[in-house]
Design a protein around this motif. Structure first.
Motif, PDB file in Angstrom:
ATOM      1  N   ASN A  21      53.729  32.153  31.854  1.00 50.22           N
ATOM      2  CA  ASN A  21      54.349  30.834  31.875  1.00 50.22           C
ATOM      3  C   ASN A  21      53.412  29.747  31.347  1.00 50.22           C
ATOM      4  O   ASN A  21      53.731  28.564  31.426  1.00 50.22           O
ATOM      5  CB  ASN A  21      54.772  30.481  33.307  1.00 50.22           C
ATOM      6  CG  ASN A  21      55.674  31.519  33.919  1.00 50.22           C
ATOM      7  OD1 ASN A  21      56.855  31.586  33.619  1.00 50.22           O
ATOM      8  ND2 ASN A  21      55.117  32.362  34.779  1.00 50.22           N
ATOM      9  N   ARG A  67      54.513  26.724  29.056  1.00 47.58           N
ATOM     10  CA  ARG A  67      55.483  25.716  29.476  1.00 47.58           C
ATOM     11  C   ARG A  67      54.829  24.343  29.558  1.00 47.58           C
ATOM     12  O   ARG A  67      53.780  24.173  30.160  1.00 47.58           O
ATOM     13  CB  ARG A  67      56.088  26.104  30.817  1.00 47.58           C
ATOM     14  CG  ARG A  67      56.821  27.443  30.763  1.00 47.58           C
ATOM     15  CD  ARG A  67      57.322  27.857  32.123  1.00 47.58           C
ATOM     16  NE  ARG A  67      58.193  26.832  32.661  1.00 47.58           N
ATOM     17  CZ  ARG A  67      58.419  26.666  33.960  1.00 47.58           C
ATOM     18  NH1 ARG A  67      57.816  27.431  34.826  1.00 47.58           N
ATOM     19  NH2 ARG A  67      59.233  25.729  34.378  1.00 47.58           N
ATOM     20  N   GLY A 122      56.281  21.178  30.744  1.00 51.60           N
ATOM     21  CA  GLY A 122      56.507  20.511  32.017  1.00 51.60           C
ATOM     22  C   GLY A 122      56.171  19.033  31.938  1.00 51.60           C
ATOM     23  O   GLY A 122      56.115  18.432  30.878  1.00 51.60           O
ATOM     24  N   PHE A 153      60.719  18.793  28.566  1.00 47.53           N
ATOM     25  CA  PHE A 153      60.328  20.046  27.934  1.00 47.53           C
ATOM     26  C   PHE A 153      60.045  19.858  26.446  1.00 47.53           C
ATOM     27  O   PHE A 153      60.759  19.169  25.735  1.00 47.53           O
ATOM     28  CB  PHE A 153      61.424  21.088  28.107  1.00 47.53           C
ATOM     29  CG  PHE A 153      61.178  22.336  27.321  1.00 47.53           C
ATOM     30  CD1 PHE A 153      60.303  23.295  27.792  1.00 47.53           C
ATOM     31  CD2 PHE A 153      61.781  22.536  26.090  1.00 47.53           C
ATOM     32  CE1 PHE A 153      60.043  24.434  27.063  1.00 47.53           C
ATOM     33  CE2 PHE A 153      61.537  23.671  25.354  1.00 47.53           C
ATOM     34  CZ  PHE A 153      60.666  24.627  25.850  1.00 47.53           C
ATOM     35  N   GLU A 165      64.404  25.754  25.185  1.00 46.51           N
ATOM     36  CA  GLU A 165      64.463  25.308  26.578  1.00 46.51           C
ATOM     37  C   GLU A 165      65.139  26.350  27.469  1.00 46.51           C
ATOM     38  O   GLU A 165      64.712  26.584  28.603  1.00 46.51           O
ATOM     39  CB  GLU A 165      65.200  23.973  26.671  1.00 46.51           C
ATOM     40  CG  GLU A 165      65.079  23.319  28.031  1.00 46.51           C
ATOM     41  CD  GLU A 165      65.487  21.859  28.009  1.00 46.51           C
ATOM     42  OE1 GLU A 165      65.382  21.213  29.066  1.00 46.51           O
ATOM     43  OE2 GLU A 165      65.898  21.373  26.941  1.00 46.51           O
ATOM     44  N   ASP A 207      62.716  29.046  28.020  1.00 41.34           N
ATOM     45  CA  ASP A 207      61.754  28.625  29.023  1.00 41.34           C
ATOM     46  C   ASP A 207      62.310  28.815  30.434  1.00 41.34           C
ATOM     47  O   ASP A 207      61.575  29.172  31.357  1.00 41.34           O
ATOM     48  CB  ASP A 207      61.383  27.162  28.797  1.00 41.34           C
ATOM     49  CG  ASP A 207      60.454  26.628  29.870  1.00 41.34           C
ATOM     50  OD1 ASP A 207      59.293  27.070  29.924  1.00 41.34           O
ATOM     51  OD2 ASP A 207      60.886  25.779  30.657  1.00 41.34           O
ATOM     52  N   TYR A 208      63.622  28.598  30.602  1.00 42.76           N
ATOM     53  CA  TYR A 208      64.231  28.734  31.929  1.00 42.76           C
ATOM     54  C   TYR A 208      64.130  30.183  32.420  1.00 42.76           C
ATOM     55  O   TYR A 208      63.962  30.422  33.618  1.00 42.76           O
ATOM     56  CB  TYR A 208      65.692  28.294  31.897  1.00 42.76           C
ATOM     57  CG  TYR A 208      66.361  28.387  33.252  1.00 42.76           C
ATOM     58  CD1 TYR A 208      65.957  27.562  34.303  1.00 42.76           C
ATOM     59  CD2 TYR A 208      67.377  29.310  33.489  1.00 42.76           C
ATOM     60  CE1 TYR A 208      66.559  27.650  35.549  1.00 42.76           C
ATOM     61  CE2 TYR A 208      67.988  29.401  34.730  1.00 42.76           C
ATOM     62  CZ  TYR A 208      67.568  28.571  35.765  1.00 42.76           C
ATOM     63  OH  TYR A 208      68.157  28.677  36.995  1.00 42.76           O
ATOM     64  N   TYR A 209      64.214  31.134  31.496  1.00 40.37           N
ATOM     65  CA  TYR A 209      64.054  32.540  31.876  1.00 40.37           C
ATOM     66  C   TYR A 209      62.675  32.750  32.513  1.00 40.37           C
ATOM     67  O   TYR A 209      62.535  33.461  33.508  1.00 40.37           O
ATOM     68  CB  TYR A 209      64.215  33.437  30.652  1.00 40.37           C
ATOM     69  CG  TYR A 209      64.102  34.919  30.957  1.00 40.37           C
ATOM     70  CD1 TYR A 209      65.225  35.673  31.259  1.00 40.37           C
ATOM     71  CD2 TYR A 209      62.858  35.557  30.947  1.00 40.37           C
ATOM     72  CE1 TYR A 209      65.127  37.030  31.553  1.00 40.37           C
ATOM     73  CE2 TYR A 209      62.742  36.903  31.234  1.00 40.37           C
ATOM     74  CZ  TYR A 209      63.878  37.638  31.535  1.00 40.37           C
ATOM     75  OH  TYR A 209      63.764  38.981  31.827  1.00 40.37           O
ATOM     76  N   GLU A 220      60.952  30.434  33.982  1.00 39.59           N
ATOM     77  CA  GLU A 220      60.932  29.749  35.270  1.00 39.59           C
ATOM     78  C   GLU A 220      61.432  30.691  36.363  1.00 39.59           C
ATOM     79  O   GLU A 220      60.861  30.754  37.456  1.00 39.59           O
ATOM     80  CB  GLU A 220      61.803  28.487  35.214  1.00 39.59           C
ATOM     81  CG  GLU A 220      61.776  27.683  36.505  1.00 39.59           C
ATOM     82  CD  GLU A 220      62.549  26.387  36.393  1.00 39.59           C
ATOM     83  OE1 GLU A 220      62.946  25.847  37.436  1.00 39.59           O
ATOM     84  OE2 GLU A 220      62.763  25.909  35.251  1.00 39.59           O
ATOM     85  N   ASN A 243      61.261  33.909  36.187  1.00 34.13           N
ATOM     86  CA  ASN A 243      60.217  34.923  36.319  1.00 34.13           C
ATOM     87  C   ASN A 243      59.054  34.413  37.165  1.00 34.13           C
ATOM     88  O   ASN A 243      58.448  35.174  37.931  1.00 34.13           O
ATOM     89  CB  ASN A 243      59.711  35.320  34.931  1.00 34.13           C
ATOM     90  CG  ASN A 243      58.591  36.344  34.986  1.00 34.13           C
ATOM     91  OD1 ASN A 243      58.819  37.504  35.283  1.00 34.13           O
ATOM     92  ND2 ASN A 243      57.368  35.916  34.715  1.00 34.13           N
ATOM     93  N   TYR A 244      58.759  33.124  37.046  1.00 36.38           N
ATOM     94  CA  TYR A 244      57.689  32.523  37.838  1.00 36.38           C
ATOM     95  C   TYR A 244      58.003  32.636  39.330  1.00 36.38           C
ATOM     96  O   TYR A 244      57.156  33.040  40.130  1.00 36.38           O
ATOM     97  CB  TYR A 244      57.516  31.060  37.435  1.00 36.38           C
ATOM     98  CG  TYR A 244      56.553  30.292  38.299  1.00 36.38           C
ATOM     99  CD1 TYR A 244      55.174  30.390  38.106  1.00 36.38           C
ATOM    100  CD2 TYR A 244      57.021  29.461  39.316  1.00 36.38           C
ATOM    101  CE1 TYR A 244      54.284  29.689  38.903  1.00 36.38           C
ATOM    102  CE2 TYR A 244      56.140  28.756  40.121  1.00 36.38           C
ATOM    103  CZ  TYR A 244      54.782  28.873  39.911  1.00 36.38           C
ATOM    104  OH  TYR A 244      53.900  28.183  40.713  1.00 36.38           O
ATOM    105  N   HIS A 245      59.226  32.290  39.693  1.00 33.87           N
ATOM    106  CA  HIS A 245      59.616  32.378  41.098  1.00 33.87           C
ATOM    107  C   HIS A 245      59.687  33.831  41.563  1.00 33.87           C
ATOM    108  O   HIS A 245      59.302  34.149  42.693  1.00 33.87           O
ATOM    109  CB  HIS A 245      60.959  31.691  41.314  1.00 33.87           C
ATOM    110  CG  HIS A 245      60.915  30.205  41.100  1.00 33.87           C
ATOM    111  ND1 HIS A 245      60.138  29.360  41.873  1.00 33.87           N
ATOM    112  CD2 HIS A 245      61.542  29.410  40.200  1.00 33.87           C
ATOM    113  CE1 HIS A 245      60.286  28.106  41.458  1.00 33.87           C
ATOM    114  NE2 HIS A 245      61.130  28.113  40.447  1.00 33.87           N
TER     115      HIS A 245
END
Length: 441
Positions: free
Chosen positions: A73, A76, A78, A83, A342, A345-347, A349, A351-353
């Motif tokens: 990530n 990103r 942020g 974005f 964008e 990028d949400y994908y 996000e 994956n981060y969680h």
């Protein structure tokens, strides 16, 4: 009196020893594993390269652990400005490669170095249909096995020796696209959305993108390697970039007519694809010269391999920087189109969680196991839970539910991205190319 006191002292000592052992196990589990890049980067990792002067390379681990500092990530942006996808445009002097008519097939060759003990059966198992159809061939170089058909002149320089040997050996009989990859199927440095699976990268790679651009790093993720990884001539030695401080000393040997660049950057880790046209744009004698340099350099395999890891883009594109859009790499390069940068990028996000929940669940399980073992060793009489990290009751169930939700959401978006990637117009859009009716991928 002494007979009464001794049993009490013995019990106290045993209890103290038990608690000390438990605390040691907990503290050691909490420590992150130290990963030396000298053992993890490149295709043929060396267990003790510091003592190796370049005569042999060891059998690599099939699935090396991802270095702790690699963050998928990291790209990103942020912040309050909203974005914005980072981009570093490489300005190669080479013209755009000429594509075949839309719908045409392209031939590919998968080039790999192989050490004794490495298993490359995954190629036949996972890509056998492409081989049978004549769309894929392989060139596996036995680095330490004289019985194999293809052998480099010497087992030196890690994957560099196999890559250069293939180009020299087959310079006059190249496929449309040559893929230079490591022998192991699974690796942390393979593309995350493709499951870190080399076979999926080979299957979905767009020969059209490689032909059009001439050179393509097979890793879409920037970290590590972009946007400004190496600064040749840096005085201070960086453990993570051991080649940086010596790069300027050897640049003039490799490229005697080229000025030393201020920055060298591309995604790690020595896996890329090159078109036949681009390979032949470089004289065969040049590749022979580079291989001779590897054969005769006094640098260790690790350092000579790392020098090439960040110069392949210069050899094939004449530009020191190669950090293309990650969303375009996935879309135009592998047919995974999320719609725009964008949404891509949400994908990550999600994956981060997901990664955060997975790590928390792993810690919960370890804490629960520690408590259970302490109770077992104390034969049910252990009452020291207050001194340990006691996991929250039921938190593991909640975490599993959240992980399942995120995995399903990511799978849904991944499948939709593959479907959208079937549209050549969308690939052109996300790659920033002008679409012309009749163009293929």
């Amino acid at each position: 009196m002494l007979r009464r006191v001794l049993p009490i002292l013995l019990v106290a000592c045993l209890t103290t020893l038990l608690l000390f052992t438990i605390f040691q196990r907990v503290s050691w589990r909490a420590l992150p594993q130290a990963v030396g890049l000298g053992e993890e980067y490149g295709s043929l990792e060396e267990a003790d390269d510091a003592a190796n002067t370049g005569s042999a390379i060891t059998v690599p681990q099939a699935d090396a652990q991802e270095p702790a500092d690699v963050d998928p990530n990291a790209w990103r942006a942020g912040g309050s400005e909203g974005f914005k996808e980072p981009k570093v445009e490489s300005k190669s002097p080479y013209p755009v490669g000429q594509l075949k008519p839309a719908g045409s097939n392209y031939t590919k060759c998968l080039v790999m170095p192989k050490m004794t003990g490495e298993n490359v059966d995954w190629v036949d198992h996972e890509l056998g249909d492409l081989v049978e159809a004549g769309l894929l061939t392989t060139a596996v170089y036995g680095m330490d096995d004289d019985s194999m058909e293809l052998r480099p002149p010497r087992n030196k320089g890690n994957e560099v020796m196999a890559y250069l040997s293939y180009i020299i050996d087959f310079y006059d009989d190249l496929p449309d696209v040559a893929l230079f990859m490591h022998a192991h199927r699974w690796a942390w440095h393979n593309n995350l959305i493709l499951g870190k699976d080399a076979s999926l990268m080979v299957r979905h790679l767009s020969a059209e993108r490689v032909t059009r651009d001439g050179y393509m790093n097979l890793r879409c993720h920037w970290d590590p390697g972009c946007p400004d990884w190496l600064h040749p001539g840096a005085i201070d030695r960086d453990y993570w970039k051991q080649e940086e401080s010596i790069f300027a000393d050897y640049w003039n040997e490799l490229f005697p007519e080229a000025p030393i660049p201020t920055v060298l950057a591309q995604p790690c880790c020595a896996q890329f694809a090159v078109s036949r046209e681009r390979i032949r744009a470089v004289p065969k004698e040049r590749f022979i010269y580079l291989r001779d340099w590897v054969l005769h350099t006094e640098l260790s395999d690790f350092l000579s391999g790392r020098i090439f890891e960040y110069t392949w883009q210069y050899i094939f594109s004449s530009t020191p920087l190669h950090c293309p859009s990650m969303s375009a790499c996935y879309c135009d390069g592998y047919g995974l189109c999320f719609g725009d940068a964008e949404k891509f990028d949400y994908y990550f996000e999600l994956n981060y969680h997901l990664t955060g929940y997975q790590k928390e669940l792993k810690l919960w399980n370890e804490q629960a196991e520690t408590i259970a073992q302490a109770r077992e060793q104390a034969h049910g009489r252990f009452s020291g839970e207050e001194a340990l990290d006691v996991p929250e009751v039921g938190r593991n169930v909640t975490l599993r539910e959240e992980i399942t939700k995120l995995e399903e959401a990511m799978k849904e978006r991944r499948e939709a991205a593959f479907e959208l990637g079937r549209d050549p117009r969308q690939r052109a859009k996300e790659a920033g190319r002008v679409w012309v009716e009749g163009d293929g991928f």
